[in-house]
Design a protein around this motif. Structure first.
Motif: not given
Length: 273
Positions: A60, A115, A135, A137, A193-194, A205, A208, A211-212
């Motif tokens: 990511s 992101i 995404l 942030v 998103n956030r 960011a 996230l 997590a991805i």
């Protein structure tokens, strides 16, 4: 956790790359030009997207920036200088717009999710860059706008990404008025998103992204590609395409492992295939 390695890209180190545990963090570092999408920045971003697309260690990506401005969009000084050309800059303008559009499409085509971590103002093609990322942030202090209408240059290319993120009425309002909107408004209309406290956007960011990065890369790649493919189809074609994707996905080793792990109540062991 792997120790991060800082790898400055070419073009006078205006784009920095730091890799850690499957997450590549790119930082635009040209505050003197307000991180404009200059010839150098476009080239550095394009080259880096190509490198990341072929890098299996990257799962990511986070795109950040230094300075008060995330990105001011096209470098108007570079563009204005070419009005002295015999064609008043037509060929140059077409080339820059083409290269910028191609760079944006690289993000969409990238196997890894991207992101945006927005710390400041994202304007014109800089706002387009945020909208293009998968995404986004942002700091509570971030601002967004497509202000071309103020200088007689409608933000037509930013419009493409913006109108694919927010409802038409909101997109048209941003494009026609050219006013800055705060982060909470950008969140409300779907551009973000956030929204997090100032200074926390990069960490949020990266969380996230981490997590991805823990997911199966073949699954994430399949899903990202299908998401953008079906978005341009009518309902029937979209379902037909998604069904085909689901069948192929079911036959992937990671889907077999993930479903088996769920049934056996254990953690899956991804093989990324």
């Amino acid at each position: 956790m792997n120790a991060p390695s800082l790898r400055p890209q070419a073009r006078q180190a205006i784009l920095l790359r730091e890799d850690s545990s499957g997450v590549a963090t790119l930082t635009m570092d040209d505050p003197a030009s307000r991180n404009s999408l200059s010839e150098g920045m476009l080239a550095a971003l394009s080259e880096t997207w190509s490198a990341i697309a072929a890098d299996r260690s990257v799962r990511s990506v986070v795109l950040a920036a230094r300075g008060p401005c995330f990105s001011s969009g096209h470098n108007l000084k570079e563009m204005t200088a070419r009005r002295a050309d015999a064609d008043r800059g037509r060929a140059y303008f077409a080339d820059v717009m083409g290269r910028c559009s191609a760079m944006m499409q690289q993000i969409v085509a990238l196997p890894q999710p991207v992101i945006a971590a927005v710390q400041g103002l994202a304007t014109a093609a800089g706002c387009q860059l945020v909208a293009t990322c998968d995404l986004a942030v942002a700091s509570a202090e971030a601002r967004f706008c497509t202000p071309g209408v103020h200088i007689g240059l409608f933000c037509s290319t930013p419009m493409v990404a913006l109108s694919r993120n927010v409802a038409p009425k909101y997109a048209m309002e941003m494009l026609l008025l050219g006013e800055q909107i705060p982060a909470d408004e950008a969140f409300r209309i779907g551009l973000l998103n956030r929204v997090v406290p100032a200074g926390a956007e990069l960490a949020a960011a990266q969380a996230l992204a981490a997590a991805i990065a823990a997911k199966s890369t073949v699954t994430v790649k399949t899903g990202k590609r299908a998401f953008y493919a079906q978005a341009g189809m009518d309902l029937g074609r979209a379902y037909a395409h998604a069904s085909e994707v689901m069948v192929e996905n079911m036959l992937a080793r990671d889907a077999e492992e993930g479903i088996g792990a769920t049934l056996q109540k254990r953690q899956p062991q991804w093989e990324d295939r």
